[in-house]
Scaffold this motif. Structure first.
Motif, short mmCIF file in Angstrom:
data_model
loop_
_atom_site.label_atom_id
_atom_site.label_comp_id
_atom_site.label_asym_id
_atom_site.label_seq_id
_atom_site.Cartn_x
_atom_site.Cartn_y
_atom_site.Cartn_z
N TRP A 137 0.82 -1.22 0.00
CA TRP A 137 0.00 0.00 0.00
C TRP A 137 0.84 1.26 0.00
N SER A 138 1.82 1.33 0.92
CA SER A 138 2.62 2.55 0.94
C SER A 138 3.43 2.65 -0.34
N LEU A 177 2.39 1.72 -3.31
CA LEU A 177 1.45 2.24 -4.30
C LEU A 177 1.28 3.75 -4.13
N ILE A 178 1.16 4.18 -2.87
CA ILE A 178 0.96 5.60 -2.60
C ILE A 178 2.18 6.40 -3.05
#
Lengths: 179, 417, 140
Positions: C47-48, C50-51
């Motif tokens: 997730w991080s 992707l961010i």
């Protein structure tokens, strides 16, 4: 006890004004529809005790959802005991607010208009001629910033001056302003 | 007072127009950074990645904050100091729970328990769950939510969600009660009033109650099975949409389209954030804590009188065959109707004892999550929607329970966990 | 204008670095193994990652038209996303050390050990991204 009602479109700052005026704690957020039921409290104006009511936001007096229904029903029921309706208008979207103001005037409520978020309007380079608006509507109009409390003292001092007027008179005064 | 003249809608708008032409002067307006950011956060190409970042921040903050107070402060205090002291000092302890005095059983619970989660007494489990697990979760959740609310991000989230939610007949604004619901279902059900039609309100209340776990439930899940919490939440969201789409087809009524009003970004005021947080936490303490404590008393009484044993025996085939969970968990799952936190606690205990496989644990937790979070949610739906809506909601609840519980069983079986 | 010329290059490079680490973090999150070099470690987090990937894209895209309010806005949004990832990392570091395995409060050296390297890329990039605040002020 006479009532003071806070009415206006959703997310114009009625609840902020309510907590400022009454000292009561209510939930306030920056999105429409935070208040879905009315909240009551007390306030003193010029030595007299009033009941102040924060209503859910509504665009008109013909309700579209359940929260608006609550507002309209409350307005209807409280009509005989109403000392003043504080009509809160978002100064950056005057037109939408005025629609409700006219409806209130048509139904004979004693109205005081609070042009709220006047700071945001200034940022957006929107100028409102308050004196002229007051002349046309025939009810007190006060510029306020509820979040900081600016203008609220003046607003309270005008509550006693709220009087019903009628729509034909508004039209007449409007024609006069034209010239 | 003489009769007032009333205008038609068009006449009124015309008059508004005339008035504003005379009193409102619009200067030349230059786009500010705020406007650009506002724009970027609702346009899907930029708004969706930004939304992921915001939700990621939300979740990480929640985890770190709640983890600190629960694992860091509450667990050592309750398990190492409070529980042994109470077990030693309270009169009436027997070698096992069943052999202890009734008062001991209700107030302290299991005399051999080594942690407060599995002790099941009012003074042990209930206090620990209410103040050690749920309170930090609630504070963490509402702190972030309040900031998001006050700066004005929520309506932008609603705009982004509009496209997806429309597919299931809901308005984008329904995302707001959904997010509120991740804190507590009760104010969220109340918040459904902003939805326009009866159909939308009913759908939303039901979906919230069934599929959206509250901060208390998430806090407990995170405490017991941190590695699967995210997975279970995603599964529940999937259930939310699947069931939503189905209900949209089945329930007659309109789902009209309206535009979402996006207010400008404002910087949140600290005094308002703190006041609102205080209001919400106090509300939680007043409504939820008594329920938690009452729940422990009732469950302990039922357990003591043998009602739970009887229920477990009657429903055992269903749970074992359809959901694939071992007979030992049935008691916990039946209990979950009243006490989810305790049920999850029992499941955690069973899993660490090796009775439950990972897949069975996941299925069980999903089942527990599908029940309404608490009695207060039942009452709220009943108050807002009436008896008929409550019964229909319960129907949806039962259906979802079978379908999504069974489906999870199938998934974990196929995945081989 | 020369200030902007410099800033464009600066944020272009910064954005590319964020993007690169985003890709790395995302792919190690999916396929492993954990990458670590000196005081830098790439967390295995999809997730991080992707961010950061999108944050990098936005910063690059914004840097190309930084003199324009729309470009600046995009770069600011990318920076905010980076700040969220870095902020979560810092917050988690602050919240873990106060209790240790042993008891309530860790000994001072245990307390400090959590703040020692290795650090995630977002933490290294955070100070460099703060220059954007200057441009935000400038635009009013």
């Amino acid at each position: 006890m006479k009532k003071i009602l806070l009415v206006g479109n959703p997310n114009v700052g009625k609840s902020v004004m309510f907590s400022r005026l009454s000292g009561a704690r209510v939930v306030v957020s920056n999105y429409p529809g935070t208040t879905v039921d009315y909240t009551k409290s007390r306030m003193r104006v010029e030595g007299k005790e009033y009941e102040i009511v924060d209503l859910p936001g509504t665009f008109s007096l013909e309700p579209k959802d359940k929260a608006e229904e609550v507002a309209c029903k409350m307005l209807e029921e409280a009509k005989p005991h109403t000392a003043a309706v504080i009509d809160v208008i978002d100064a950056t979207a005057v037109e939408r607010g005025l629609y409700l103001t006219l409806e209130l005037i048509e139904r004979g409520y004693p109205v005081v208009v609070a042009l709220n978020m006047s700071d945001a309007a200034r940022d957006r380079k929107i100028k409102i001629d308050v004196k002229k608006l007051e002349r046309i509507l025939g009810v007190p109009v006060v510029e306020t910033i509820a979040t900081t409390g600016a203008g609220l003292k003046e607003l309270v001092s005008k509550i006693g001056k709220a009087k019903p007027t009628d729509i034909e008179a508004v039209k007449r005064r409007l024609r006069r302003e034209k010239k | 007072m003489k009769a007032k003249a009333r205008l038609s809608v068009d006449e009124r708008w015309e008059l508004v127009d005339e008035i504003s032409k005379r009193v409102v002067l619009r200067g030349k307006y230059k786009h500010t950074l705020k406007d650009v950011l506002s724009d970027l956060s609702v346009r899907p190409a930029t708004g969706i990645p930004f939304m992921i970042a915001v939700l990621y921040g939300f979740w990480m903050f929640f985890g770190a904050f709640a983890g600190f107070f629960t694992d860091g402060l509450a667990v050592p205090f309750f398990d190492d100091h409070y529980l042994p002291a109470l077990q030693g000092a309270f009169p009436g302890a027997g070698p096992t729970m069943a052999e202890s005095s009734p008062l001991y059983m209700i107030l302290v619970g299991d005399p051999n328990a080594t942690n407060c989660f599995e002790a099941f007494g009012v003074l042990t489990s209930a206090l620990f769950v209410a103040f050690g697990v749920v309170l930090p979760a609630i504070v963490a959740f509402y702190l972030i939510l309040t900031i998001l609310e006050d700066c004005g991000y929520l309506p932008r989230l609603a705009t982004l969600a509009d496209t997806v939610l429309h597919k299931i007949g809901l308005h984008g604004f329904a995302i707001v009660p959904t997010i509120l619901s991740l804190g507590c279902n009760v104010p969220a059900v109340y918040g459904c009033r902003v939805l326009e039609t009866k159909k939308q309100r009913f759908m939303m209340m039901t979906l919230l109650g069934v599929f959206i776990p509250c901060a208390a439930q998430i806090g407990i899940m995170r405490e017991l099975i941190p590695q699967y919490t995210g997975l279970i939440l995603i599964y529940l969201f999937f259930g939310f949409f699947a069931m939503g789409a189905l209900l949209n087809k089945l329930i007659p009524g309109r789902s009209p389209e309206i535009l979402i009003d996006v207010p400008p970004y404002r910087s949140p005021q600290r005094s308002n954030v703190l006041r609102k947080l205080g209001l919400r936490v106090r509300h939680f303490l007043k409504t939820a804590v008594p329920f938690v404590i009452l729940g422990v008393v009732v469950v302990n009484l039922l357990y003591w009188t043998g009602v739970i044993d009887w229920l477990s025996r009657v429903t055992e085939p269903l749970f074992v065959v359809w959901f694939g969970v071992p007979a030992a968990t049935v008691g916990a799952l039946v209990m979950a109707f009243m006490r989810k936190d305790m049920a999850v606690g029992m499941l955690g205990g069973l899993a660490s004892a090796g009775v439950l496989s990972t897949g069975q644990l996941i299925t069980s937790v999903v089942l527990v999550s599908i029940y309404f979070p608490c009695l207060a949610t039942f009452i709220m739906i009943w108050k807002e929607g009436g008896t008929r809506d409550l019964l229909k909601s319960l129907g949806v609840l039962a259906t979802s329970f079978f379908v999504f519980g069974g489906l999870m069983h199938a998934i974990v079986t196929l995945a081989g966990v | 204008m020369s200030g902007y010329a410099f800033a464009k290059v600066y944020f272009g490079v910064l954005g590319a670095t964020i993007l690169l680490f985003g890709i790395l973090q995302f792919s190690t999150g999916l396929f492993g193994p954990e990458l670590s070099a000196g005081i830098l470690t790439v967390p295995q987090d999809v997730w991080s990652g992707l961010i950061l990937f999108f944050a990098g894209l936005f910063v690059i895209d914004g840097a190309l038209k930084l003199h324009d309010i729309h470009g600046l806005g995009k770069a600011v949004m990318g920076s905010i996303m980076l700040w969220i990832v870095a902020g979560c990392d810092i917050f988690a570091r602050i919240m873990t050390p106060i209790f240790g395995e042993e008891g309530w409060v860790n000994a001072p050296n245990g307390f400090l050990s959590v703040f020692e390297p290795p650090y995630a890329p977002a933490l290294f990039l955070l100070p460099f991204s703060l220059l954007i605040v200057h441009f935000m002020r400038k635009s009013g």
